[in-house]
Design a protein around this motif. Sequence first.
Motif, mmCIF file in Angstrom:
data_model
loop_
_atom_site.group_PDB
_atom_site.id
_atom_site.type_symbol
_atom_site.label_atom_id
_atom_site.label_comp_id
_atom_site.label_asym_id
_atom_site.label_seq_id
_atom_site.Cartn_x
_atom_site.Cartn_y
_atom_site.Cartn_z
ATOM 1 N N ALA A 266 -8.772 -0.892 -1.914
ATOM 2 C CA ALA A 266 -9.390 -2.129 -2.410
ATOM 3 C C ALA A 266 -8.487 -2.826 -3.423
ATOM 4 C CB ALA A 266 -10.753 -1.837 -3.023
ATOM 5 N N PHE A 267 -7.720 -2.048 -4.182
ATOM 6 C CA PHE A 267 -6.828 -2.622 -5.184
ATOM 7 C C PHE A 267 -5.648 -3.341 -4.524
ATOM 8 C CE2 PHE A 267 -9.267 0.516 -7.416
ATOM 9 C CZ PHE A 267 -9.491 -0.053 -8.655
ATOM 10 N N VAL A 268 -5.162 -2.819 -3.414
ATOM 11 C CA VAL A 268 -4.077 -3.471 -2.668
ATOM 12 C C VAL A 268 -4.530 -4.862 -2.229
ATOM 13 C CG1 VAL A 268 -2.668 -3.385 -0.565
ATOM 14 C CG2 VAL A 268 -3.088 -1.291 -1.879
ATOM 15 N N ILE A 269 -5.734 -4.939 -1.703
ATOM 16 C CA ILE A 269 -6.276 -6.219 -1.243
ATOM 17 C C ILE A 269 -6.542 -7.134 -2.437
ATOM 18 C CG2 ILE A 269 -8.196 -7.322 -0.014
ATOM 19 C CD1 ILE A 269 -8.451 -4.557 1.517
ATOM 20 N N ALA A 270 -7.071 -6.580 -3.518
ATOM 21 C CA ALA A 270 -7.349 -7.378 -4.720
ATOM 22 C C ALA A 270 -6.067 -7.972 -5.287
ATOM 23 C CB ALA A 270 -8.054 -6.517 -5.767
ATOM 24 N N VAL A 271 -5.001 -7.196 -5.320
ATOM 25 C CA VAL A 271 -3.715 -7.708 -5.813
ATOM 26 C C VAL A 271 -3.229 -8.838 -4.909
ATOM 27 C CG1 VAL A 271 -1.260 -7.143 -6.100
ATOM 28 C CG2 VAL A 271 -3.018 -5.654 -7.093
ATOM 29 N N ALA A 272 -3.343 -8.663 -3.599
ATOM 30 C CA ALA A 272 -2.924 -9.727 -2.677
ATOM 31 C C ALA A 272 -3.696 -11.010 -2.951
ATOM 32 C CB ALA A 272 -3.109 -9.285 -1.226
ATOM 33 N N ARG A 273 -4.990 -10.898 -3.169
ATOM 34 C CA ARG A 273 -5.793 -12.081 -3.498
ATOM 35 C C ARG A 273 -5.307 -12.727 -4.789
ATOM 36 N NH1 ARG A 273 -12.153 -10.439 -2.604
ATOM 37 N NH2 ARG A 273 -12.146 -10.396 -0.329
ATOM 38 N N LYS A 274 -5.051 -11.907 -5.804
ATOM 39 C CA LYS A 274 -4.655 -12.432 -7.113
ATOM 40 C C LYS A 274 -3.310 -13.152 -7.059
ATOM 41 C CE LYS A 274 -3.848 -11.332 -11.936
ATOM 42 N NZ LYS A 274 -4.039 -10.391 -13.016
ATOM 43 N N ILE A 275 -2.352 -12.575 -6.334
ATOM 44 C CA ILE A 275 -1.006 -13.152 -6.314
ATOM 45 C C ILE A 275 -0.790 -14.108 -5.146
ATOM 46 C CG2 ILE A 275 -0.022 -11.166 -7.542
ATOM 47 C CD1 ILE A 275 1.149 -10.195 -4.856
ATOM 48 N N GLY A 276 -1.823 -14.288 -4.318
ATOM 49 C CA GLY A 276 -1.667 -15.140 -3.141
ATOM 50 C C GLY A 276 -0.685 -14.530 -2.157
ATOM 51 N N ASP B 237 0.837 -1.201 0.000
ATOM 52 C CA ASP B 237 0.000 0.000 0.000
ATOM 53 C C ASP B 237 0.873 1.253 0.000
ATOM 54 O OD1 ASP B 237 -2.325 1.589 0.287
ATOM 55 O OD2 ASP B 237 -2.181 1.546 2.463
ATOM 56 N N THR B 238 0.306 2.349 -0.441
ATOM 57 C CA THR B 238 0.999 3.632 -0.440
ATOM 58 C C THR B 238 1.509 3.979 0.951
ATOM 59 O OG1 THR B 238 -0.432 4.394 -2.236
ATOM 60 C CG2 THR B 238 0.777 6.080 -1.005
ATOM 61 N N SER C 232 -0.249 -2.109 -6.818
ATOM 62 C CA SER C 232 -1.295 -2.018 -7.834
ATOM 63 C C SER C 232 -1.034 -0.783 -8.693
ATOM 64 C CB SER C 232 -2.672 -1.904 -7.170
ATOM 65 O OG SER C 232 -2.781 -0.652 -6.505
ATOM 66 N N GLU C 233 -1.685 -0.717 -9.845
ATOM 67 C CA GLU C 233 -1.572 0.482 -10.681
ATOM 68 C C GLU C 233 -2.005 1.719 -9.906
ATOM 69 O OE1 GLU C 233 -2.297 0.534 -15.178
ATOM 70 O OE2 GLU C 233 -3.605 -1.091 -14.435
ATOM 71 N N GLU C 234 -3.020 1.571 -9.082
ATOM 72 C CA GLU C 234 -3.543 2.697 -8.312
ATOM 73 C C GLU C 234 -2.534 3.171 -7.271
ATOM 74 O OE1 GLU C 234 -6.418 1.006 -10.711
ATOM 75 O OE2 GLU C 234 -5.141 -0.011 -9.270
#
Length: 159
Positions: free
Chosen positions: A106-116, A10-11, A46-48
Amino acid sequence: MTVKKVYSVDTSALLDGLERYYPQVAFPALWDKVDGLVAEGRFFVSEEVWEEARVHDAATKLWLEGHPKDSIVVPTDVSIAAEVQEILGAYPKLVANMKGRNRADAFVIAVARKIGGVVVTGEGSDGNENRPKIPFICINSQIECIRFIDIIRLEGWKF
């Protein structure tokens, strides 16, 4: 064999590391190790976060831009967008009344889910249903959530 952790950062964690507590000029060996995580494909934003973090301080912007974007950024694709939609569906107050701040959460969490991966944030664990923060959502989603200092501990780095 030990499974190596992968980090979605995260930022606030970047700001903690590069600007608040461990500036690169004072802790070059630490940032060499973090650069190693990037090179190993284990440290992502994330990109964000990429966009958000680059507007803060020169140290964060310079560090991020010192890496090829495709080596550190997980692009917002259909799978990330679907994860974000699910997170915001469960926690709509995550983006309520934030005046443009924390739009990357939300993108930080989404990336964590995607990459495990593990979420790395500087946010405190004082979130709740009415004011959800990253650690609160991670706990409820069973995603490991740590602070920047914990990367040092988890990786077993000694300085």
